[in-house]
Design a protein around this motif. Structure first.
Motif, PDB file in Angstrom:
ATOM      1  N   UNK A 206       0.919  -1.106  -0.120  1.00 61.85           N
ATOM      2  CA  UNK A 206      -0.151  -0.069  -0.014  1.00 61.85           C
ATOM      3  C   UNK A 206       0.818   1.338   0.022  1.00 61.85           C
ATOM      4  N   UNK A 207       2.060   1.180   0.795  1.00 57.51           N
ATOM      5  CA  UNK A 207       2.683   2.308   0.775  1.00 57.51           C
ATOM      6  C   UNK A 207       3.671   2.553  -0.726  1.00 57.51           C
ATOM      7  N   UNK A 208       3.959   1.562  -1.396  1.00 56.87           N
ATOM      8  CA  UNK A 208       4.558   1.446  -2.727  1.00 56.87           C
ATOM      9  C   UNK A 208       3.320   1.954  -3.586  1.00 56.87           C
ATOM     10  N   UNK A 209       2.164   1.687  -3.321  1.00 54.30           N
ATOM     11  CA  UNK A 209       1.082   2.227  -4.461  1.00 54.30           C
ATOM     12  C   UNK A 209       1.058   3.613  -4.182  1.00 54.30           C
ATOM     13  N   UNK A 210       1.172   4.284  -2.941  1.00 52.79           N
ATOM     14  CA  UNK A 210       0.974   5.552  -2.715  1.00 52.79           C
ATOM     15  C   UNK A 210       2.299   6.244  -3.062  1.00 52.79           C
ATOM     16  N   UNK A 211       3.186   5.742  -2.908  1.00 47.42           N
ATOM     17  CA  UNK A 211       4.455   6.357  -3.570  1.00 47.42           C
ATOM     18  C   UNK A 211       4.651   6.587  -4.996  1.00 47.42           C
TER      19      UNK A 211
END
Length: 287
Positions: A206-211
């Protein structure tokens, strides 16, 4: 300036024969593109429908069919799922008759999405599998990836986590060159990991998606999917402050997105019927 060029195009079009439907179709297609970039989904749907009607009058069946797929997708984005199904069924039939598998694949993709939004998961699954098979048969990777992306959500809802994970993995791998689409596939992988109890893996995805999310010129509702996934994974990980920040940022982005839609009834329908929008809005603090 795009508006000045469009005004000039309209002026020139008035010098042409009044019964020139192809000119009208191209103008409506261009106005639809402008509306898409501006985030005005009401105008996008209206102008795309007019383009379809003009191409039909011109007996240009291929262009009419292609625009019908876009019209159907616009209806899905606006939460008008039943109307979208009617439009997209015709697009599927016509593209098959015309022998245009790429257009048929996109029509099946969007039809499967419309079915899923209506809760018709069996129809959605079958339709999206057809899209996937058609794309694979004709080596259209974008059709396969798009079908798998939508399939992942359907399979997740059905509780078929391994199949959902496989589909999300295909989407993520194929969409890797496109950060915009890749971020959505990462978010899908995160939701599946979360459902499987892998909170750490879900959080990383999820953090990678937001990044990886990339601001685009046109306004899509896709940000809501990433924001909702991010806040849910942070909450599951016990990061309640981080979840609140994700919710606040997501709600702010959603309101900016919806503000571009000038019709209040359309905005209300999109808030209620588009799952990611409704999911984010449910996170608003209660007074």
């Amino acid at each position: 300036d795009a508006d000045a060029l469009l005004s000039r195009a309209q002026t020139l079009a008035r010098t042409l024969p009044a019964d020139g439907p192809v000119v009208a179709a191209w103008l409506h297609t261009t106005f639809a593109a402008r509306a898409h970039f501006a985030g005005d989904w009401v105008a996008y749907v209206q102008e795309t429908e007019r383009a379809v009607q003009a191409y039909d009058r011109a007996r240009d069946l291929r262009h009419a069919c292609n625009q019908r797929v876009r019209w159907g997708y616009g209806l899905v984005e606006m939460g008008e799922f039943e109307s979208a199904v009617t439009v997209l069924r015709r697009a599927v039939d016509e593209s098959a008759e015309l022998g245009v598998p790429l257009v048929e694949g996109y029509a099946l993709q969007n039809l499967g999405l419309a079915y899923s939004r209506m809760g018709e998961l069996g129809l959605a699954h079958a339709t999206l599998r057809n899209a996937e098979a058609l794309g694979a048969a004709h080596q259209h990777g974008s059709v396969v990836a798009g079908a798998c992306y939508y399939l992942a959500e359907v399979l997740l809802t059905l509780g078929k986590l391994e199949e959902a994970r496989a589909c999300a993995n295909v989407a993520a791998a194929t969409f890797a060159p496109s950060r915009f689409h890749h971020s959505l596939a990462l978010a899908a992988q995160a939701r599946i990991a979360l459902a499987a109890g892998d909170v750490a893996g879900a959080s990383t995805l999820a953090e990678a998606a937001a990044h990886d999310r990339v601001p685009v010129a046109f306004a899509e509702g896709s940000d809501a999917i990433v924001d909702l996934t991010l806040l849910l994974t942070r909450r599951a990980a016990g990061d309640h402050a981080g979840a609140e920040r994700a919710a606040a940022a997501g709600l702010s982005r959603l309101e900016i997105f919806l503000t571009a839609v000038p019709d209040e009834a359309a905005r209300a329908r999109m808030r209620e019927r588009v799952p990611a929008h409704a999911g984010l809005l449910a996170q608003q603090p209660r007074a």
